[in-house]
Design an enzyme around this catalytic site. Sequence first.
Site, PDB file in Angstrom:
ATOM      1  N   ASP A  60      30.497  14.852  27.589  1.00  0.00           N
ATOM      2  CA  ASP A  60      31.083  15.871  29.053  1.00  0.00           C
ATOM      3  C   ASP A  60      32.767  15.532  28.435  1.00  0.00           C
ATOM      4  O   ASP A  60      32.942  16.710  27.974  1.00  0.00           O
ATOM      5  CB  ASP A  60      30.649  15.337  29.933  1.00  0.00           C
ATOM      6  CG  ASP A  60      29.354  15.096  30.794  1.00  0.00           C
ATOM      7  OD1 ASP A  60      28.473  16.435  30.347  1.00  0.00           O
ATOM      8  OD2 ASP A  60      29.526  14.569  32.152  1.00  0.00           O
ATOM      9  N   GLU A  76      25.836  23.460  25.822  1.00  0.00           N
ATOM     10  CA  GLU A  76      27.047  23.171  24.854  1.00  0.00           C
ATOM     11  C   GLU A  76      27.503  24.223  24.008  1.00  0.00           C
ATOM     12  O   GLU A  76      27.976  24.060  22.971  1.00  0.00           O
ATOM     13  CB  GLU A  76      26.615  22.124  23.315  1.00  0.00           C
ATOM     14  CG  GLU A  76      25.272  22.199  22.255  1.00  0.00           C
ATOM     15  CD  GLU A  76      24.839  21.394  21.501  1.00  0.00           C
ATOM     16  OE1 GLU A  76      24.090  21.392  21.133  1.00  0.00           O
ATOM     17  OE2 GLU A  76      24.516  19.735  22.054  1.00  0.00           O
TER      18      GLU A  76
END
Length: 126
Positions: free
Chosen positions: A10, A36
Site C-alpha cells: 500500500d 498496481e
Amino acid sequence: NDTYGHAGGDEVLRILANTLKQSVGNQGIVGRLGGEEFGIFLPSTDLEKGQQVAANICQTMRQVQMIVEGRSIGITLSIGGTLHAATTAIGHSLKIADRRLYKAKHAGRDQYDFGDEGQASQLLRG
C-alpha cells in the site's frame, strides 16, 4: 505484497501515485486502473515528450528508498505507453499500452516501452 506485506504494498502504491501526479502536474490526468496499474493521459503530447515523461518517472522511482521492517528497499516500475489518436477508441489505445507494459515487464522490468500504434516496440531504460 508477497515479500513485504499489504502495508508495504500500500505504501508503494501511495508513493507511486504521488510520483505520477507530480510528474504530470497540470499537464495530464493520472488514474488507477486496478491493482498496481495506473494510467496517465497527457493531451497534446508527442512521442518524444511521452518517452521523456516515462523516463523521468522510472528515474524518480529508482531514487525512492522505503524502510520496511528496518530494511531500505528500492522501488522500480515498468511502463507501457502509446500515442492516442482522437479517431481511435480509448479502449484500443489502452490495450496497446498494456501490451507494451507486458513487453517491458518480460524484458527485465525497470524500463519503458512507449511508441505510437504502428511503431515497433523499443524497450528503453529511463
